[in-house]
Design a protein around this motif. Structure first.
Motif, PDB file in Angstrom:
ATOM      1  N   UNK A   1      45.864 -59.846   0.953  1.00 14.04           N
ATOM      2  CA  UNK A   1      47.290 -59.792   0.640  1.00 14.04           C
ATOM      3  C   UNK A   1      47.947 -58.517   1.168  1.00 14.04           C
ATOM      4  N   UNK A   2      47.220 -57.395   1.041  1.00 15.46           N
ATOM      5  CA  UNK A   2      47.797 -56.101   1.385  1.00 15.46           C
ATOM      6  C   UNK A   2      47.426 -55.631   2.784  1.00 15.46           C
ATOM      7  N   UNK A   3      46.436 -56.297   3.381  1.00 20.79           N
ATOM      8  CA  UNK A   3      46.018 -55.916   4.735  1.00 20.79           C
ATOM      9  C   UNK A   3      45.362 -54.550   4.797  1.00 20.79           C
ATOM     10  N   UNK A   4      44.542 -54.234   3.791  1.00 16.81           N
ATOM     11  CA  UNK A   4      43.874 -52.922   3.746  1.00 16.81           C
ATOM     12  C   UNK A   4      42.389 -53.115   3.466  1.00 16.81           C
ATOM     13  N   UNK A   5      41.623 -52.031   3.563  1.00 17.98           N
ATOM     14  CA  UNK A   5      40.181 -52.101   3.386  1.00 17.98           C
ATOM     15  C   UNK A   5      39.797 -52.196   1.908  1.00 17.98           C
ATOM     16  N   UNK A   6      38.541 -52.574   1.651  1.00 16.48           N
ATOM     17  CA  UNK A   6      38.043 -52.662   0.284  1.00 16.48           C
ATOM     18  C   UNK A   6      38.089 -51.291  -0.407  1.00 16.48           C
ATOM     19  N   UNK A   7      37.692 -50.250   0.331  1.00 17.38           N
ATOM     20  CA  UNK A   7      37.717 -48.911  -0.252  1.00 17.38           C
ATOM     21  C   UNK A   7      39.127 -48.500  -0.662  1.00 17.38           C
ATOM     22  N   UNK A   8      40.108 -48.869   0.168  1.00 22.42           N
ATOM     23  CA  UNK A   8      41.506 -48.534  -0.152  1.00 22.42           C
ATOM     24  C   UNK A   8      41.959 -49.254  -1.415  1.00 22.42           C
ATOM     25  N   UNK A   9      41.573 -50.527  -1.547  1.00 22.75           N
ATOM     26  CA  UNK A   9      41.915 -51.291  -2.746  1.00 22.75           C
ATOM     27  C   UNK A   9      41.269 -50.662  -3.974  1.00 22.75           C
ATOM     28  N   UNK A  10      39.979 -50.323  -3.857  1.00 24.06           N
ATOM     29  CA  UNK A  10      39.260 -49.745  -4.996  1.00 24.06           C
ATOM     30  C   UNK A  10      39.854 -48.410  -5.429  1.00 24.06           C
ATOM     31  N   UNK A  11      40.212 -47.582  -4.458  1.00 19.17           N
ATOM     32  CA  UNK A  11      40.804 -46.279  -4.761  1.00 19.17           C
ATOM     33  C   UNK A  11      42.124 -46.452  -5.508  1.00 19.17           C
ATOM     34  N   UNK A  12      42.943 -47.394  -5.037  1.00 23.32           N
ATOM     35  CA  UNK A  12      44.239 -47.638  -5.688  1.00 23.32           C
ATOM     36  C   UNK A  12      44.048 -48.185  -7.100  1.00 23.32           C
TER      37      UNK A  12
ATOM     38  N   UNK B   1      49.667 -48.290  -1.654  1.00 18.77           N
ATOM     39  CA  UNK B   1      48.925 -49.469  -2.122  1.00 18.77           C
ATOM     40  C   UNK B   1      49.129 -49.648  -3.618  1.00 18.77           C
ATOM     41  N   UNK B   2      49.113 -48.530  -4.351  1.00 22.88           N
ATOM     42  CA  UNK B   2      49.361 -48.613  -5.800  1.00 22.88           C
ATOM     43  C   UNK B   2      50.719 -49.254  -6.071  1.00 22.88           C
ATOM     44  N   UNK B   3      51.724 -48.831  -5.323  1.00 22.76           N
ATOM     45  CA  UNK B   3      53.074 -49.377  -5.531  1.00 22.76           C
ATOM     46  C   UNK B   3      53.120 -50.868  -5.221  1.00 22.76           C
ATOM     47  N   UNK B   4      52.390 -51.282  -4.217  1.00 28.00           N
ATOM     48  CA  UNK B   4      52.382 -52.706  -3.849  1.00 28.00           C
ATOM     49  C   UNK B   4      51.658 -53.542  -4.903  1.00 28.00           C
ATOM     50  N   UNK B   5      50.615 -52.981  -5.504  1.00 35.76           N
ATOM     51  CA  UNK B   5      49.919 -53.706  -6.574  1.00 35.76           C
ATOM     52  C   UNK B   5      50.825 -53.801  -7.807  1.00 35.76           C
ATOM     53  N   UNK B   6      51.541 -52.734  -8.100  1.00 31.27           N
ATOM     54  CA  UNK B   6      52.483 -52.778  -9.225  1.00 31.27           C
ATOM     55  C   UNK B   6      53.582 -53.806  -8.965  1.00 31.27           C
ATOM     56  N   UNK B   7      54.040 -53.868  -7.727  1.00 28.70           N
ATOM     57  CA  UNK B   7      55.066 -54.849  -7.364  1.00 28.70           C
ATOM     58  C   UNK B   7      54.527 -56.261  -7.516  1.00 28.70           C
ATOM     59  N   UNK B   8      53.254 -56.460  -7.172  1.00 32.01           N
ATOM     60  CA  UNK B   8      52.621 -57.774  -7.321  1.00 32.01           C
ATOM     61  C   UNK B   8      52.604 -58.183  -8.799  1.00 32.01           C
TER      62      UNK B   8
ATOM     63  N   UNK C   1      54.673 -57.215 -11.114  1.00 27.85           N
ATOM     64  CA  UNK C   1      56.046 -57.530 -11.513  1.00 27.85           C
ATOM     65  C   UNK C   1      56.490 -58.878 -10.957  1.00 27.85           C
ATOM     66  N   UNK C   2      56.223 -59.100  -9.656  1.00 23.96           N
ATOM     67  CA  UNK C   2      56.685 -60.328  -9.015  1.00 23.96           C
ATOM     68  C   UNK C   2      56.048 -61.572  -9.622  1.00 23.96           C
ATOM     69  N   UNK C   3      54.794 -61.443 -10.038  1.00 24.41           N
ATOM     70  CA  UNK C   3      54.083 -62.590 -10.611  1.00 24.41           C
ATOM     71  C   UNK C   3      54.239 -62.662 -12.129  1.00 24.41           C
ATOM     72  N   UNK C   4      55.013 -61.731 -12.700  1.00 20.60           N
ATOM     73  CA  UNK C   4      55.269 -61.702 -14.147  1.00 20.60           C
ATOM     74  C   UNK C   4      53.957 -61.696 -14.938  1.00 20.60           C
ATOM     75  N   UNK C   5      53.006 -60.869 -14.499  1.00 18.81           N
ATOM     76  CA  UNK C   5      51.699 -60.823 -15.147  1.00 18.81           C
ATOM     77  C   UNK C   5      51.773 -59.970 -16.411  1.00 18.81           C
ATOM     78  N   UNK C   6      51.351 -60.537 -17.529  1.00 16.28           N
ATOM     79  CA  UNK C   6      51.384 -59.835 -18.811  1.00 16.28           C
ATOM     80  C   UNK C   6      50.101 -59.020 -18.995  1.00 16.28           C
ATOM     81  N   UNK C   7      50.100 -58.033 -19.897  1.00 10.75           N
ATOM     82  CA  UNK C   7      48.866 -57.304 -20.191  1.00 10.75           C
ATOM     83  C   UNK C   7      47.731 -58.266 -20.525  1.00 10.75           C
ATOM     84  N   UNK C   8      46.573 -58.037 -19.902  1.00 12.71           N
ATOM     85  CA  UNK C   8      45.421 -58.906 -20.109  1.00 12.71           C
ATOM     86  C   UNK C   8      45.275 -59.990 -19.055  1.00 12.71           C
ATOM     87  N   UNK C   9      46.332 -60.231 -18.258  1.00 21.70           N
ATOM     88  CA  UNK C   9      46.257 -61.262 -17.221  1.00 21.70           C
ATOM     89  C   UNK C   9      45.376 -60.782 -16.063  1.00 21.70           C
TER      90      UNK C   9
END
Length: 233
Positions: free
Chosen positions: A38-49, A10-17, A19-27
Motif C-alpha cells: 500500500x505504501x510502497x516501502x520496505x518491511x523495515x520501514x513499515x516496522x520502524x513506523x 510513513x507514520x503519517x500515512x498509516x495514521x491517515x489509513x 482515519x480513512x478506513x474509520x478503524x476503531x481501537x482494537x480493529x
C-alpha cells in the motif's frame, strides 16, 4: 535526518489509513506485507513506523497475531511528564511543584462548573469515597486510589472523556513522581477533612466555596512539598 523524515512520513500515512478506513481501537490493521504494498516501502520501514506509533499508543503490535489500532490512551503522556519531572528535580528545578500547579490550575478552573450538575448517584459515590477516606484516615493511611477515584468522580458530570483522561494522567504522573521525590506525607485526617469540605461545598451549590476548598487542598500540598524540599537541602 532523511531516514527520520521518511519514517515520520510513513507514520503519517498509516495514521491517515486508520482515519480513512474509520478503524476503531482494537480493529486489525493490514498486515506488514499489505502495508508494504500500500505504501510502497520496505518491511523495515513499515516496522520502524509501527514501533514508533506503538510508543504513542496509536497502534498495538501483538506478536504472532498482527497489528491493531491502539487504545489511544494518554499513557505516553504520563511517562513523559513523570520522567521530565524527575529530570528537572535532579537539575535543581521545582519540577514537582510545577506539576502540582498544572493540576491545580485545571481543577480550580473546573470545580465551579460541576456545581449543580453532579447527578445524585455521583454525589452518593463521592460521599462514599469521603467515608472511605475517613475510615482509612483512622488507620493512618488514606489510600492513593481512594483519592484518585474522588477526583475522577468529581468531574465526571462534565461529560468530557478527554478531560477525565487528562486529569487522570496529571494525577498519575504527580503521584508516581511524588513517591520517589517527596518523602513527607499529609496527615490522613487532613486529607479526609479537605475532601469532605470540597464535597460539602459542591453538594450545597456553593461554587465559590468549592473553588476555595480545592485551592486550600492544593495550598496544603504545596506547603508540604516546600517543607520536604528544604529538608533535603
Amino acid at each position: 535526518m532523511p531516514g527520520r523524515k521518511m519514517s515520520d512520513g510513513i507514520q503519517e500515512r498509516i495514521k491517515r489509513l486508520i482515519l480513512d478506513r474509520r478503524l476503531a481501537p482494537g480493529a486489525a490493521l493490514p498486515t506488514e506485507t499489505d502495508l508494504m504494498a500500500l505504501l510502497g516501502v520496505s518491511r523495515n520501514s513499515v516496522r520502524e513506523a509501527l514501533k514508533a506509533l506503538q510508543a504513542m499508543g496509536i497502534v498495538e503490535i501483538r506478536h504472532g497475531f498482527g497489528t491493531y489500532v491502539g487504545p489511544m490512551s494518554l499513557a505516553p503522556l504520563v511517562e513523559g511528564l513523570s520522567f521530565r519531572t524527575v529530570v528537572g528535580h535532579y537539575q535543581g528545578r521545582d519540577s514537582l511543584l510545577e506539576l502540582l500547579e498544572l493540576r491545580e490550575a485545571v481543577e480550580t478552573g473546573l470545580v465551579a462548573r460541576v456545581v449543580g450538575r453532579i447527578p445524585e448517584e455521583d454525589l452518593a459515590l463521592l460521599a462514599g469515597l469521603v467515608d472511605r477516606m475517613r475510615a482509612e484516615a483512622e488507620k493512618e493511611d488514606v489510600h492513593a486510589e481512594t483519592d484518585r477515584a474522588f477526583h475522577l468522580a468529581l468531574y465526571r458530570a462534565l461529560g468530557n472523556d478527554l478531560l477525565s483522561e487528562l486529569l487522570d494522567a496529571f494525577w498519575d504522573a504527580f503521584h508516581r513522581v511524588r513517591t520517589d521525590l517527596a518523602e513527607r506525607h499529609q496527615d490522613p485526617r487532613v486529607t479526609w477533612r479537605q475532601h469532605h469540605e470540597i464535597l460539602d461545598a459542591v453538594r450545597s451549590g456553593d461554587a465559590a466555596g468549592a473553588e476555595d476548598a480545592v485551592r486550600r487542598h492544593f495550598d496544603d500540598i504545596r506547603r508540604r512539598l516546600a517543607t520536604a524540599a528544604r529538608s533535603h537541602h
